[in-house]
Design a protein around this motif. Structure first.
Motif, short mmCIF file in Angstrom:
data_model
loop_
_atom_site.label_atom_id
_atom_site.label_comp_id
_atom_site.label_asym_id
_atom_site.label_seq_id
_atom_site.Cartn_x
_atom_site.Cartn_y
_atom_site.Cartn_z
N GLU A 58 -27.17 41.27 6.73
CA GLU A 58 -25.90 41.12 7.43
C GLU A 58 -25.40 39.70 7.21
O GLU A 58 -26.12 38.85 6.68
CB GLU A 58 -26.06 41.39 8.93
N LYS A 59 -24.17 39.43 7.61
CA LYS A 59 -23.60 38.09 7.48
C LYS A 59 -24.41 37.10 8.31
O LYS A 59 -24.86 37.41 9.41
CB LYS A 59 -22.15 38.09 7.94
N VAL A 60 -24.58 35.89 7.77
CA VAL A 60 -25.28 34.83 8.47
C VAL A 60 -24.46 33.56 8.39
O VAL A 60 -23.59 33.42 7.53
CB VAL A 60 -26.69 34.59 7.89
N ALA A 61 -24.74 32.63 9.32
CA ALA A 61 -24.09 31.32 9.32
C ALA A 61 -25.07 30.32 8.72
O ALA A 61 -26.21 30.21 9.16
CB ALA A 61 -23.70 30.91 10.74
N LEU A 62 -24.60 29.58 7.71
CA LEU A 62 -25.44 28.62 7.00
C LEU A 62 -24.81 27.25 7.01
O LEU A 62 -23.59 27.11 6.92
CB LEU A 62 -25.66 29.06 5.54
N GLY A 63 -25.66 26.21 7.13
CA GLY A 63 -25.20 24.83 7.02
C GLY A 63 -25.56 24.27 5.65
O GLY A 63 -26.11 24.97 4.79
N ASP A 64 -25.24 22.99 5.44
CA ASP A 64 -25.50 22.39 4.13
C ASP A 64 -26.97 22.34 3.79
O ASP A 64 -27.35 22.38 2.62
CB ASP A 64 -24.91 20.97 4.08
N ASP A 81 -20.95 30.80 -0.78
CA ASP A 81 -20.90 32.16 -0.27
C ASP A 81 -20.52 33.08 -1.43
O ASP A 81 -19.40 33.05 -1.94
CB ASP A 81 -19.87 32.27 0.86
N LEU A 82 -21.47 33.89 -1.86
CA LEU A 82 -21.27 34.80 -2.99
C LEU A 82 -21.10 36.24 -2.53
O LEU A 82 -21.22 37.17 -3.34
CB LEU A 82 -22.46 34.70 -3.95
N SER A 83 -20.79 36.45 -1.25
CA SER A 83 -20.68 37.80 -0.70
C SER A 83 -19.49 38.52 -1.30
O SER A 83 -18.44 37.93 -1.56
CB SER A 83 -20.53 37.74 0.82
N SER A 84 -19.68 39.81 -1.48
CA SER A 84 -18.60 40.66 -1.99
C SER A 84 -18.83 42.07 -1.48
O SER A 84 -19.96 42.57 -1.46
CB SER A 84 -18.56 40.64 -3.52
N GLY A 85 -17.77 42.72 -1.08
CA GLY A 85 -17.90 44.07 -0.53
C GLY A 85 -18.69 44.05 0.76
O GLY A 85 -18.39 43.32 1.69
N SER A 135 -21.99 43.30 0.84
CA SER A 135 -23.20 42.50 0.69
C SER A 135 -23.02 41.12 1.31
O SER A 135 -21.90 40.61 1.41
CB SER A 135 -23.55 42.34 -0.80
N ALA A 136 -24.13 40.53 1.74
CA ALA A 136 -24.14 39.17 2.28
C ALA A 136 -25.04 38.34 1.39
O ALA A 136 -26.27 38.36 1.52
CB ALA A 136 -24.65 39.18 3.72
N ARG A 137 -24.43 37.61 0.45
CA ARG A 137 -25.18 36.92 -0.60
C ARG A 137 -24.74 35.45 -0.65
O ARG A 137 -23.55 35.14 -0.62
CB ARG A 137 -24.92 37.59 -1.95
N TYR A 138 -25.73 34.55 -0.72
CA TYR A 138 -25.47 33.12 -0.69
C TYR A 138 -26.33 32.44 -1.75
O TYR A 138 -27.41 32.93 -2.10
CB TYR A 138 -25.78 32.53 0.69
N GLY A 139 -25.83 31.32 -2.27
CA GLY A 139 -26.56 30.63 -3.32
C GLY A 139 -26.49 29.13 -3.20
O GLY A 139 -25.62 28.57 -2.51
N VAL A 140 -27.42 28.45 -3.88
CA VAL A 140 -27.45 27.00 -3.95
C VAL A 140 -27.86 26.62 -5.38
O VAL A 140 -28.77 27.22 -5.96
CB VAL A 140 -28.43 26.40 -2.91
#
Length: 706
Positions: free
Chosen positions: A65-71, A91-95, A97-102
């Motif tokens: 699910e969606k999450v809140a992320l800091g630096d 934030d790489l989410s699409s549709g 999906s809840a996808r995040y990257g660094v």
């Protein structure tokens, strides 16, 4: 045949405290290890435990699910415990999906890297985790991770206590008010019920303020001192959880106005109607006021319940549009049932009487509430659990079964209460008010009153002596027996005692006479109060109903504790998604209790080719390990062989074999330091022993590593 109720040794309230303490201790001991994650990591690139040939450009995490992320929510640490990422979250989410990257720095050397992440799930609970991957080949790593999981420690404990207190306050506030308006309107003037509702409001308000202050350290640093950090508090106010807590405080302001009207104007009208027959106009005004309180109270209660629905389980997952109003209904039904139960218990213990019709009305209200709870609870259980297997394989499902069992016990106890309720009223040959018999018998035993002169016996306290002598009587009645709730009834029943004391003081004409009169009044008031309580408690129906309601209240307290833990536990549906994540075993092997010690026989088939390998792996956990191998011949003496090798393979995740080349320490003794085990599981250990240039063999054994 008269109605009888079983007798117990300890006082009822003492029993309640003992039962509550024992059951709560059991519950929290069993549930102390429950996870508090709600959003689950369902995938990552690279995968957990993966070995890649070249360094990736970035790390991506996929959540349920969606999450809140800091630096700094995603940190990548190299083998030397230095940051290997750019600290910029994308934030790489699409549709859906809840996808995040660094992104990673360029030119990373080979070795084992640790990815540590921390976030706040959409249902307001903090989540965290870590995994490893290797570039080229696994290596030793010095990456240091926090010992405590986010949301743990003293801050997590205080936050959990505040959450429990907020639920308890809501139940007492809403359930107590509903009991008064819907079941026993005369109870609006009863001090014990007034205190119950006000204490519910104070508890909920205080717990909400504590949750607001602890929110920043609970989801971040974990330090209690950060509770008063204004910058952190400002950040909290910008989140969904902060907005719901502020909304709850505003609604509690409206609830304070509701309580003031309920115990002010409404209670006065109810008392006035008891003293005289109200005319048509007053009756209509009372109905209008009652209707306004019911509607206003319902709106405020639903609004407060919505602050949980908008920030807890119901706000995430599937069918949120239906789940949130269903959750509001569930909370209101629970508060009406359990809070009304607490109000009934207080009324039975602390008020001189209660209408049997009120008990019957609450019985019907409780039945409707249980039906609503069953319907809404079934839907929420299906939504959160997702499968039958999750009921027994996940912490959420197991807690849910405990909750269902407690509800079943509570319903069974309620059945006994209904049996006692059926014996009340005219149908059972009793008066409509429980406690009426006590008051009648008290009149029969009031011999000192009969000896007074008629004017003294019937006149008000204020008319038979100085007012200053009547006040100590009221105070004495309030102090007598510790039952201050019945003091007003006692003062009315012992007004003649005050008259006698006042007359004695007047005739004495001295300060000493006044003191003696005050002491006499206090003693007489104490005796009258004690007699009233004894006669009142002798009513078998009231005693039986009180005991059954007391047992219900004890189970209800434990049920509330389990529910609080349940709302902080990862739902079964989410846990199932996390178990299917690549790199995570569907059923993790249990952690070893300590170092692993094995004895493996071997036979290379050549000369001096038989013997045993004694292997010691310490601490047999993920991370660095130390291995010792002792090669012995058939006679048990050290066997000096030319070569010994080992390897670890985790077939379920397609990891390995990870080769280990130990060094010869002494004849028959080989050792290897810094063996990196990337993840827990049921590993296949292979040991190869060579006894000559052409004779060698490989023996293997499954090893559970935590």
């Amino acid at each position: 045949m008269s109605d009888t109720a079983p007798r117990f040794g300890p006082a009822p309230l003492v029993r309640l405290l003992l039962i509550t303490a024992v059951l709560l201790g059991t519950v929290f001991t069993v549930l102390s290890g429950t996870a508090s994650a709600h959003a689950a990591l369902t995938g990552s690139t690279p995968e957990d435990g993966a070995v890649v040939a070249t360094a990736p450009k970035d790390i991506t995490l996929t959540f349920s699910e969606k999450v809140a992320l800091g630096d700094n929510s995603i940190r990548v640490l190299d083998p030397a415990n230095k940051r290997a990422d750019t600290a910029t979250i994308r934030d790489l989410s699409s549709g859906g999906s809840a996808r995040y990257g660094v992104s990673l720095h360029a030119g990373l050397p080979d070795g084992t890297y640790t990815v540590a992440w921390q976030a706040v799930s959409e249902d307001s609970h903090p989540v965290s985790g870590a995994f490893t991957f290797s570039i080229g080949a696994p290596s030793e790593t010095t990456a240091a991770l926090p010992d405590e999981q986010v949301g743990g420690g003293i801050v997590g404990l205080l936050y959990g206590v505040a959450r429990y207190a907020s639920y308890a306050g809501f139940i007492l506030l809403v359930g107590g008010a509903a009991f008064i308006l819907g079941c026993w309107q005369r109870g609006a003037s009863a001090r014990p019920l007034q205190r119950l509702v006000v204490q519910g409001w104070v508890t909920l308000t205080g717990a909400t303020l504590v949750l607001l202050l602890l929110r920043s350290p609970y989801t971040g640093s974990g330090r209690l001192t950060d509770a008063f950090d204004l910058a952190g508090l400002q950040d909290v106010l910008g989140t969904k959880e902060g907005a719901t807590l502020i909304s709850r405080l505003l609604l509690l302001g409206a609830a304070a106005l509701f309580v003031a009207v309920l115990f002010g104007a409404f209670a006065k009208r109810e008392t006035a109607q008891d003293e005289k027959e109200a005319d048509e106009k007053e009756s209509r005004e009372k109905k209008d006021l009652t209707f306004g309180l019911v509607m206003g109270g319902t709106v405020v209660a639903a609004g407060i319940a919505a602050t949980w629905a908008l920030s807890e389980h119901a706000s995430t997952g599937i069918q949120t549009g239906l789940a949130m109003p269903v959750d509001v209904l569930h909370l209101l039904a629970a508060a009406t049932w359990l809070g009304g139960l607490a109000a009934l218990l207080v009324a039975l213990h602390r008020t001189p009487f209660i209408d049997s019709a009120a008990v019957r009305r609450f019985s019907r209200t409780a039945f409707v509430s249980v039906c609503v709870l069953a319907a809404t609870g079934t839907y929420q259980s299906w939504r959160q659990v997702g499968s039958w297997s999750a009921l027994v394989d996940t912490s959420y499902g197991q807690l849910l079964l405990v909750k269902v069992g407690l509800v079943a016990v509570l319903v069974a106890l309620a059945w006994f209460s209904r049996k006692w309720t059926a014996r009340l009223g005219p149908a059972g040959g009793r008066d409509e008010s429980i406690g009426h018999v006590a008051r009648s018998e008290q009149d029969e035993h009031a011999e000192p009153v009969e000896r007074l002169e008629p004017a003294e016996r019937t006149g008000p306290v204020e008319q038979t002596g100085p007012v200053e002598h009547a006040e100590p009587v009221a105070r004495a009645a309030a102090e007598a027996g510790g039952d201050s709730e019945t003091s007003s009834e006692t003062v009315r029943g012992t007004g003649t005692v005050a008259a006698t004391a006042a007359a004695t003081a007047g005739s004495g004409g001295s300060a000493g006479g006044t003191v003696r009169a005050t002491q006499l009044a206090r003693q007489q008031a104490a005796l009258a109060t004690t007699r009233q309580k004894r006669i009142r408690n002798a009513d078998p129906v009231r005693s039986g109903l009180r005991r059954s309601v007391l047992a219900e209240a004890g189970v209800a307290v434990v049920l509330l504790a389990v529910t609080t833990v349940l709302t902080a536990t990862e739902p079964g549906r989410t846990a199932g998604q996390e178990a299917k994540r690549p790199g995570v075993p569907a059923a993790s092997a249990p952690a070893s209790a300590g170092p692993v010690n094995l004895t493996l026989p071997f036979d290379t088939g050549g000369r001096n080719g038989k013997g045993t390998v004694e292997l010691a792996l310490d601490p047999a956990r993920t991370g660095a390990n130390l291995m010792h191998l002792y090669v012995n011949g058939p006679d048990g003496k050290p066997l000096d062989v030319p070569e010994v090798k080992a390897a670890f393979t985790l077939k379920s995740q397609k990891i390995g074999p990870l080769p280990i080349v130990p060094e010869r320490f002494a004849p028959g003794h080989w050792s290897a330091d810094g063996i990196q085990i990337p993840m827990p599981g049921d590993w296949l250990l292979q040991v190869t022993v060579r006894t000559s240039d052409i004779d060698q063999t490989t023996v293997e054994k499954n090893v559970k590593i935590g």
